[in-house]
Each structure stands twice: as C-alpha cells, then as structure tokens.
Write a protein that holds these residues in place. Structure first.
Motif, mmCIF file in Angstrom:
data_model
loop_
_atom_site.group_PDB
_atom_site.id
_atom_site.type_symbol
_atom_site.label_atom_id
_atom_site.label_comp_id
_atom_site.label_asym_id
_atom_site.label_seq_id
_atom_site.Cartn_x
_atom_site.Cartn_y
_atom_site.Cartn_z
ATOM 1 N N GLU A 1 -8.590 66.616 43.867
ATOM 2 C CA GLU A 1 -7.876 68.134 43.730
ATOM 3 C C GLU A 1 -7.731 68.203 42.188
ATOM 4 O O GLU A 1 -7.927 69.453 41.607
ATOM 5 N N ARG B 1 -8.252 76.072 42.844
ATOM 6 C CA ARG B 1 -6.993 75.390 43.272
ATOM 7 C C ARG B 1 -6.054 76.213 43.493
ATOM 8 O O ARG B 1 -5.117 76.004 44.220
ATOM 9 N N ARG B 2 -5.952 77.365 42.744
ATOM 10 C CA ARG B 2 -4.814 78.527 43.166
ATOM 11 C C ARG B 2 -5.007 78.856 44.523
ATOM 12 O O ARG B 2 -4.197 79.315 45.198
ATOM 13 N N ALA C 1 -3.834 76.356 46.661
ATOM 14 C CA ALA C 1 -2.271 76.185 46.633
ATOM 15 C C ALA C 1 -1.748 77.580 47.392
ATOM 16 O O ALA C 1 -0.610 77.745 47.978
ATOM 17 N N ASN D 1 1.139 79.077 45.879
ATOM 18 C CA ASN D 1 2.560 78.681 45.931
ATOM 19 C C ASN D 1 3.162 78.062 44.539
ATOM 20 O O ASN D 1 4.009 77.169 44.547
ATOM 21 N N ALA D 2 2.407 78.308 43.547
ATOM 22 C CA ALA D 2 2.803 77.638 42.155
ATOM 23 C C ALA D 2 4.264 78.161 41.838
ATOM 24 O O ALA D 2 4.665 79.010 42.193
#
Lengths: 350, 179
Positions: free
Chosen positions: B163, B171-172, B175, B178-179
């Motif tokens: 990852e 990656r976003r 996610a 959800n950052a």
C-alpha cells in the motif's frame, strides 16, 4: 528593483488509508488485543502445566479422594463390594429384554449402534473370546465398560471389578477398571513408563475375556501407547493366551473395516466393534460439552442398573444386548440369555 | 515525495472499519467454526466433545477469520498477487480443519485414522501418530493459534508495504476518502 519573495511550496501529503487521527486509538486496540492473546495463551499453557504438576504431586493410592466432579479420583481403584458386583453379575434378564425391544423399536434416546464386521473368532482353550483393547484414560472406554460388564455378566462372573475414571480432559466419567490399576501418576512423555494393564478377574464356561488397557495419568488427557509398545508389554508377560490374542488383533489390521481406529477396540466372538457400540452419557445425547455422567458417582450408576427406569440405564442395557448378540452368534446360542426374543431378533439382523 | 509508512495496525483497522471485510471476517469465522464443529461431532457419535480449553478454539476461529478477511482484502485491492492473497485465505481454512481433527479425544480419531490409513500408513504408525497427537494436543492447538497470529502479522505487513508504494490517487481511492 522588487524583491522576489520565495515561493513556499507545500509538500504533497500522503493519504494513509486510515488517517492520522486513528493511530493512537489503533495502538491502544492493538496493545489490548496483544495482551489478551498473550493472556489466553499463557493461561492455556499454565493450566496444562498446573495439571501436570498436580498429577505429579499426588501419589499412588487406592482410596484417594480429591477434587470435585470433573476432576475427582474419589475411590479410584477400590474394588466393588459384593452387592455392587451382584448388580453386574446378577442383572435380571428381563432388563436386557426390555432394553433390546426398545432398541429394536427405536425408543431409545441415546445412540446405540449395531454394526456387523464378521471375522473368524479367536479361540483359546476351546472357547471363543471377547477381546478388549482400550485405555483407562479414554472417555468412550469408560462409558462403554458399563455395557461390556453387563454383557459379560450374562456369560460368566466377575470375581472383582474396580472403581475407575476416565482422564480429567476426557470428562472424568466414572467407570469400571478390569484390574486393579494401582493407579499412579507417571511420565506420559515416556510410553514405556506407563505400562499396560493386562488381565481381569472374569471367568466363563462359554468365552474367554481378554482385556488390555493402556495406562496413563488420569489427571491429564487421553493417553494410549502405540500398538507396537502394547505388543511388547503383552509379549513380556509370556502368557500364550494374550500373546495369541495380540497377534490375532494385529492380523485384523489388514482390512480398513476391522482395523484399529481408536478405543475401545473390541472383538466379540466373530464380530469386530471398532469404537464404542453406544454413546450413553445421560438420558439423552448431550447437545453441548456437559456430560451428565461426569456428575454421577459409581453408586448412582449402579443404582440405575439395579432398578432401571431411565434412558441412561435402558441404553446401557441395550448396548450390552448388542454385545450379547455377537457372543450368542459365536457360541451357537448355548447360553440362557441367548433365548431372549430381543436377542434373537437382533441376531436375525446379522 | 516520500510516502508515509502504513502500519499493520492500520491495515487491520481498515478491515474492521469496512462493513464488507468485517462481514467476511465474521462469516469466515462462523464457517470455520461450523467446519470445526462438524468434524468434532463426526468423530464423536454426534457429540461436541472438545478436550482442549474452549477459549483456544475461539482464538483459533477468530484469528482464522481475520486471516481470511486479510486475504480477501489483498485480492480485491490487488495490493498483493492473487497467489499471495489466496495463500492467506487457504491457510486460514486449513488450520481450523486441522484443529477439528485434533481438538477432541484421540480415542475417537476415526477420521484422522482413516485418512492416515488411506495414505498408506500402517496401523502401528497410525497408533503412534494418534498417541503423539493425544500427548501434545494442547500444544498443537496453541501452535495453530500462534501460526494464525504470525500469518496475520506477515500478511498485514505485506499489504502495508504494498500500500505504501501506491500513488496518492490510488491510495485515496482505496481509502474511500477516509483520511
């Protein structure tokens, strides 16, 4: 001339899956889970070590009394008294008849299994034989010895039987031992140090009863020596009856249907029974891991056999009927018990 | 641009936060328990006779469920190779099955004894193996739990490393904002 101010360039921020604000909470969760896992593991291993230590601390004894139901050895190795022996030796034929009919019409609440694996009987001194190979630590041997004793009592007499238990991890069920175990704790990592209980106090004009029980530490779990170790123990007795019986059992290993698959492992005349012929731990098959038989004393069990009125007693008598049927077939129905209609009907199913 | 290292805990937390993977974890645990339960009763005349501490059984089932979910996550997100993901999933299924064969009285190892006999092992050797398993039953179950934990540690590390190497856009997407 205008002063060029430096342009601040911000570094692109990485985008973690979870986000920074969860890290602290995650760390706490992880630590708690790790501790929990370690506690479980240590407790499990510690329980095992404690059981082994306790077992090593108790010495031999025929009248040790310790622990509560599920971890008791109260009265272990004590011989049955005359009235208790009479329950086994002098059981009423009508009980076997009633139980047999219940087995045939499917009204037993416990599982009693009538399987047929025909073999040539082991004959010694002109009599067919009943052979038993088990372990004193084994739960199914422990439960099934009651039915075995009742069945054998129809063809002969026990001059002695002994109070016993299966191992603690095998639910510590009250049972009978064929011979006085002189039970002692021992090193279960050393097969040869435990020995094998060979022989019994049974006599019959119809059959031989040849019993071999692997010894082991009752305060631990199931234990049985490998078959080759058992063979060495049997051969060391120099007893031709038992040496021949062991060789006979080993000859049965060539067929998957008759091969050893666990204990008890018995031969009744010309029928091999791999495993127990019944599973009777109470008045019905347990749905969980609590076995009512664990919470009974030997006296309570014998009282139920003396005056059977519940499913436990009838199921044990029915399990005995299965064994009786096999023996009757091998001895051409020459014993009185073989004349019961239930036994005749079961025999007709062979 | 240096990516922030993702921790194993973050990976596991991502599984727990996701309804889908949490459902896989729970469903997998239930299925594994059913496999274990049926193996036990098949060997014990219909009785659920467990001769090891029950919390070891629960620990085995729970860790297998987590491992299954981890394998599913790695496959669905293509963070690991399909083989790696499938390996984790397969491993999660094997150990509860092994547990179901050994977590009961060795006196009724009918299934295990039959399997060994089918493999060509003779009665003497079968009885020796059964005796050995009976002797070390508790240690075997503890080792199964430990192996599951090791595999969770290993696979979560692989996923975390994989990852890390993703570009920020992917990656976003993983996610889900959800950052």
């Amino acid at each position: 001339m205008a002063v060029r101010r430096p342009v601040r360039r911000s570094r692109p921020q990485a985008m973690p899956i979870t986000g920074n604000r969860h890290i602290a909470a995650l760390s706490v969760v992880a630590i708690v889970m790790s501790i929990f896992a370690m506690v479980i593991s240590l407790f499990a291993l510690g329980t095992s070590l404690a059981a082994r230590t306790a077992g090593q601390g108790s010495g031999s004894g025929s009248s040790s009394s310790s622990g509560s139901f599920g971890s008791t050895t109260a009265g272990i190795d004590t011989p049955l008294n005359a009235s208790e022996l009479a329950v086994i030796n002098n059981a009423n034929d009508s009980y076997f008849e009633t139980a047999g009919l219940m087995l045939l019409n499917g009204t037993l609440a416990n599982g009693v299994y009538y399987t047929i694996n025909n073999v040539t009987p082991y004959v010694y001194n002109g009599k067919v034989s009943v052979l038993y190979l088990g372990s004193i630590t084994c739960i199914y041997c422990g439960e099934n010895r009651w039915a075995m004793a009742l069945a054998l009592g129809r063809f002969g007499t026990f001059s002695q039987l002994y109070n016993g238990y299966s191992s603690f991890s095998d639910y510590d069920v009250p049972t009978l031992y064929w011979t006085q175990n002189n039970y002692t704790t021992s090193d279960t990592n050393n097969y040869n140090s435990n020995g094998v209980d060979i022989g019994n106090s049974y006599y019959s004009s119809y059959i031989n009863f040849i019993s071999i029980d692997g010894n082991g530490d009752i305060t631990q779990g199931f234990f049985i020596q490998p078959l080759n170790i058992i063979g060495e123990e049997v051969n060391s007795t120099g007893n031709p009856e038992y040496i021949g019986a062991y060789d006979y059992l080993m000859a049965l290993q060539g067929s998957n249907a008759t091969a050893f698959k666990g204990t008890p492992y018995t031969v009744w005349g010309g029928s091999v029974v791999t495993g127990a012929d019944a599973v009777v731990f109470g008045n019905s098959t347990p749905t969980g891991d609590v076995l009512p038989l664990t919470y009974e004393t030997h006296a309570q069990v014998l009282a139920q056999f003396k005056n059977p009125s519940d499913q436990f007693a009838w199921s044990e008598y029915a399990a005995a009927d299965v064994y009786i049927t096999h023996v009757c077939a091998a001895i051409n129905n020459t014993a009185q018990i073989c004349s019961l209609s239930a036994i005749r009907e079961l025999e007709a199913l062979k | 641009m240096q990516a922030r290292r993702i921790s194993r805990i973050s990976v596991l937390w991502a599984l727990a936060k996701s309804p889908a993977y949490l459902a896989i974890m729970v469903a997998g645990s239930l299925i594994y328990f059913l496999i274990f339960y049926n193996l036990i009763i098949a060997s014990n005349y219909g009785i659920f006779l467990v001769t090891v501490p029950i919390y070891l059984v629960y620990a085995m089932i729970a860790t297998a469920g987590i491992l299954l979910s981890l394998g599913a996550f790695s496959i669905s997100t293509a963070l690991l190779s399909r083989a790696s993901g499938l390996g984790g999933g397969a491993f999660s299924a094997i150990l509860p099955t092994v547990g179901g064969l050994v977590a009961t009285c060795a006196c009724s190892y009918s299934i295990l004894a039959s399997l060994l006999a089918f493999a060509g092992i003779n009665a003497f050797e079968v009885s020796g193996i059964v005796s050995g398993i009976a002797l070390y039953q508790l240690w075997i179950m503890s080792a199964i739990v430990a192996l599951n934990l090791i595999m969770i540690f290993y696979y979560s590390g692989l996923v975390a490393d994989a990852e890390c190497k993703l570009d920020p856009y992917r990656r976003r997407a993983l996610a889900g904002g959800n950052a």
